[in-house]
Structure formats: C-alpha cells, structure tokens
Design a protein around this motif. Structure first.
Motif, short mmCIF file in Angstrom:
data_model
loop_
_atom_site.label_atom_id
_atom_site.label_comp_id
_atom_site.label_asym_id
_atom_site.label_seq_id
_atom_site.Cartn_x
_atom_site.Cartn_y
_atom_site.Cartn_z
N HIS A 60 0.91 -3.84 5.54
CA HIS A 60 1.98 -4.18 6.32
C HIS A 60 3.38 -4.19 5.61
O HIS A 60 4.27 -4.71 6.30
N ALA A 61 3.30 -4.33 4.38
CA ALA A 61 4.52 -4.88 3.69
C ALA A 61 4.78 -3.85 2.33
O ALA A 61 3.79 -3.54 2.08
N ARG A 62 5.89 -3.85 2.12
CA ARG A 62 6.26 -2.73 0.76
C ARG A 62 5.98 -3.69 -0.50
O ARG A 62 6.24 -4.92 -0.59
N THR A 63 6.12 -2.97 -1.58
CA THR A 63 5.94 -3.61 -2.91
C THR A 63 7.60 -3.89 -3.23
O THR A 63 8.50 -3.24 -2.67
N ALA A 64 7.66 -5.35 -3.82
CA ALA A 64 9.22 -5.61 -3.95
C ALA A 64 9.93 -4.70 -4.85
O ALA A 64 9.46 -4.20 -5.74
N LEU A 65 11.24 -4.84 -4.74
CA LEU A 65 12.14 -4.24 -5.56
C LEU A 65 13.12 -4.91 -6.09
O LEU A 65 13.53 -5.89 -5.30
N ASP B 82 1.01 -1.20 -0.06
CA ASP B 82 -0.06 0.05 0.01
C ASP B 82 0.85 1.12 0.08
O ASP B 82 0.88 1.99 1.02
N ASP B 83 1.76 1.63 -0.94
CA ASP B 83 2.74 2.46 -1.07
C ASP B 83 2.60 2.91 -2.59
O ASP B 83 2.04 2.45 -3.27
N GLU B 84 3.49 4.07 -2.92
CA GLU B 84 3.08 4.92 -4.18
C GLU B 84 3.77 3.72 -5.27
O GLU B 84 3.29 3.94 -6.51
N PHE B 85 4.95 2.75 -5.14
CA PHE B 85 5.25 1.83 -6.20
C PHE B 85 4.10 0.82 -6.34
O PHE B 85 4.01 0.57 -7.63
N GLY B 86 3.33 0.53 -5.33
CA GLY B 86 2.34 -0.37 -5.48
C GLY B 86 1.08 0.27 -6.47
O GLY B 86 0.77 -0.32 -7.62
N TYR B 87 0.81 1.50 -6.14
CA TYR B 87 -0.26 1.99 -6.72
C TYR B 87 0.20 2.29 -8.28
O TYR B 87 -0.39 2.20 -9.33
N MET B 88 1.65 2.80 -8.39
CA MET B 88 2.19 2.86 -9.76
C MET B 88 2.21 1.65 -10.68
O MET B 88 1.72 1.98 -11.81
N LEU B 89 2.21 0.59 -10.12
CA LEU B 89 2.53 -0.80 -10.90
C LEU B 89 0.93 -1.04 -11.26
O LEU B 89 0.81 -1.57 -12.62
N VAL B 90 0.04 -0.85 -10.38
CA VAL B 90 -1.47 -1.59 -10.87
C VAL B 90 -1.93 -0.30 -11.81
O VAL B 90 -2.61 -0.82 -12.66
N ASP B 91 -1.50 1.03 -11.55
CA ASP B 91 -1.75 2.08 -12.79
C ASP B 91 -1.33 1.38 -13.92
O ASP B 91 -1.99 1.63 -15.04
N ILE B 92 0.00 0.95 -14.03
CA ILE B 92 0.65 0.55 -15.35
C ILE B 92 -0.33 -0.67 -15.77
O ILE B 92 -0.57 -0.52 -17.23
#
Length: 311
Positions: free
Chosen positions: A76-81, A50-60
C-alpha cells in the motif's frame, strides 16, 4: 533504506539540475553494508514498497552480503525517495518524498525479534522515531535488544526536513538518548542538540550520561573526538579529495561497530580505541572520494592503505 536521486553535476540546485543519478541510501542500510564490506556480519530490519525500487534496494543488500530476513514489502505504500543537492564543496541538502513511505509503516508485530536478540550490536538512527507505527516498532526492537544483552548503538543522523519542527526533532532524538551504550554525533549535530558551540568540551559533556560507554563526535576532515568514563581525546582525520560526503558518517560507524564487535574491551583500553578510530576515520575519508554512499564504502585493504600513507 531509500533511493537518493543525486544531481549528475555538483554545485547546482535541484531546479537547475539537468539529470539525476539514482543511488541507494538511508543511514542504517549504509552502515549494514559498510560492515559486510569490512568482513563483518550484518542484518537489516526495515520495510520497502512492493515496487521496483523496493526490490532493487533489497537486492543491493543481498548482493553486499547483508542478511535480509528482517526486510518486508508493503503493497500500500511506496519506497521512500530523496532528492539530494550536492553543493560545490560536496556537502548536501535534502528534499524527501515520503507521505507516508513504506519504511514509516513498519509495525511492532512485523519485527523479527529473534534476529535482533541474536546480534552483538543493534544500531539505529532517529528517523524511525518520527511517526507511528514505526516509532513503536523502533522502541520495541530497542527494548528487546537491551533485554537480550545486545549493545545499543545510536547515530541520530539529524534530518530536519523530516520532522514537524526543530523542537520536535530535538525532543524526539533526545527521548531515547539514555538507552544507548554507544553514540556517534557530528559536530553540527552537537550544535543542534545542545544549542552550544561544538568546539567546547563543556558543551559536548551536556550529551554525556552515566552508563554511556562511548561518545564519539565526528569533526569532518579534522577527524573525531572520543569520550568514555575514564579517558577522552581526539584522533586526527585524513586528507583526501572530497567529491561527495554522503555516507561518510555511516562508513565511520560501520567500521567502528566492526571493531567493537570483535573486541569490546576498547571501551576501556584507550590505545585500542584510538587504533579503531583511526581505522574509522580512514573509512569515512575514503567514502567521500566517490559519489553515492554504498558504492563508495571501502574494504579493509583500502583503509589500511590510507592509514599507511598518512603515517
């Protein structure tokens, strides 16, 4: 699906790199976009931070026409990098940040099974088998698909740094091997899984089992080899100027899945299969001519053009 950080200059180590370009990545997500770019319909199932990277990916995914009803966000967890090194020949090395990342935390209860049961093909990799609860979710999704008569497509996409050991990787990848209807492996993956020479047909046949409809071995720029119950052969690749091999295998698979979804008689018709594989080889080749996976995925006319030129 994750964020790949790719050095802005090829041929340098991660430590030497001055800057990184962020690119969406993750093999099954690449395949989902490859399908829509070729006019097919796809949906992605997975979990994001539930972070900016996650929303960016779903948007893509959404921008590329992929159905995102199966996408979830974890608070509770970050998008993988992943940091990806591009060697001077365009080949890659990976360094992952996921301890644990949101994609690993997808649970069986969170699956939108109706989405999976409605599909013609359910495609998956092996990274989702590495740890719980994602492993159980993967197995449940696979079994729901199989029960609904959905074709199972498997591209193991070996990423050794993510597994506890080479043995664990081999065992984990092979644990679901005989569930699939269609399997795509690279020559390097054949070598890893069989510990034999991928140029040898006898070695490749160790991966064959009764009930498999199609096994495809990709040989990079040389093209691919195919094996079915009744016939086998090879289809040559295309010569292009390679910049970055990221996503080439996913472009290949997405393209082949579009062909199979349109006409699954190609499992029994060698001419149709060869035509589909020629198209897949073209898609894989085009994908290597640009940096990143998703931005480099071709549409039908680009692939058609390369095939015409290559004749």
């Amino acid at each position: 699906m994750l964020i790949d950080f790719v050095p802005d200059v090829a041929g340098v180590s991660l430590a030497e790199s001055g800057g990184f370009v962020k690119a969406p990545g993750g093999a099954p997500a690449n395949v989902a976009v490859a399908i829509t770019k070729l006019g097919g319909r796809s949906a992605f199932v997975g979990k994001f931070g539930d972070d900016e990277f996650g929303y960016m990916l779903v948007d893509i995914l959404k921008k590329n026409g992929v159905n995102t009803e199966g996408c979830l966000f974890d608070t509770h967890a970050r998008t993988a990098l992943a940091f990806v090194t591009l060697k001077s020949n365009g080949e890659r090395e990976f360094m992952f940040y996921r301890n644990p990342s949101a994609d690993m935390l997808l649970t069986e209860q969170e699956l939108k099974l109706s989405l999976i049961r409605d599909a013609k093909i359910f495609h998956y990799g092996s990274i989702s088998l590495i740890s719980e609860p994602c492993r159980s979710a993967h197995l449940a999704a696979m079994h729901a698909a199989k029960e609904a008569g959905v074709l199972l497509s498997y591209d193991p996409n070996v990423r050794l740094p993510l597994w506890p050991s080479q043995e664990a990787a081999r065992d984990g990848i092979m644990s679901i091997w005989k569930e699939a209807d269609f399997i795509k492996v690279s020559d390097d993956e054949v070598a890893f899984l069989t510990q034999g020479d991928p140029a040898s047909e006898d070695v490749i046949m160790k991966l064959w089992f009764d009930g498999l409809k199609l096994l495809v071995v990709t040989d990079g720029e040389k093209g691919c080899r195919y094996f079915t119950k009744n016939f086998k052969g090879k289809v040559p690749g295309f010569s292009v100027k390679t910049v970055d091999t990221t996503g080439a295998g996913d472009a290949f698979v997405g393209c082949l899945l579009v062909s199979i979804a349109k006409d699954n008689s190609l499992f029994h018709n060698e001419e149709k299969l060869k035509e589909a594989l020629r198209f897949s080889n073209a898609c894989g080749a085009i994908c290597t001519t640009k940096k990143g996976a998703i931005p480099a995925l071709p549409d039908t006319s680009m692939a058609q053009e390369l095939i015409t030129k290559g004749k």
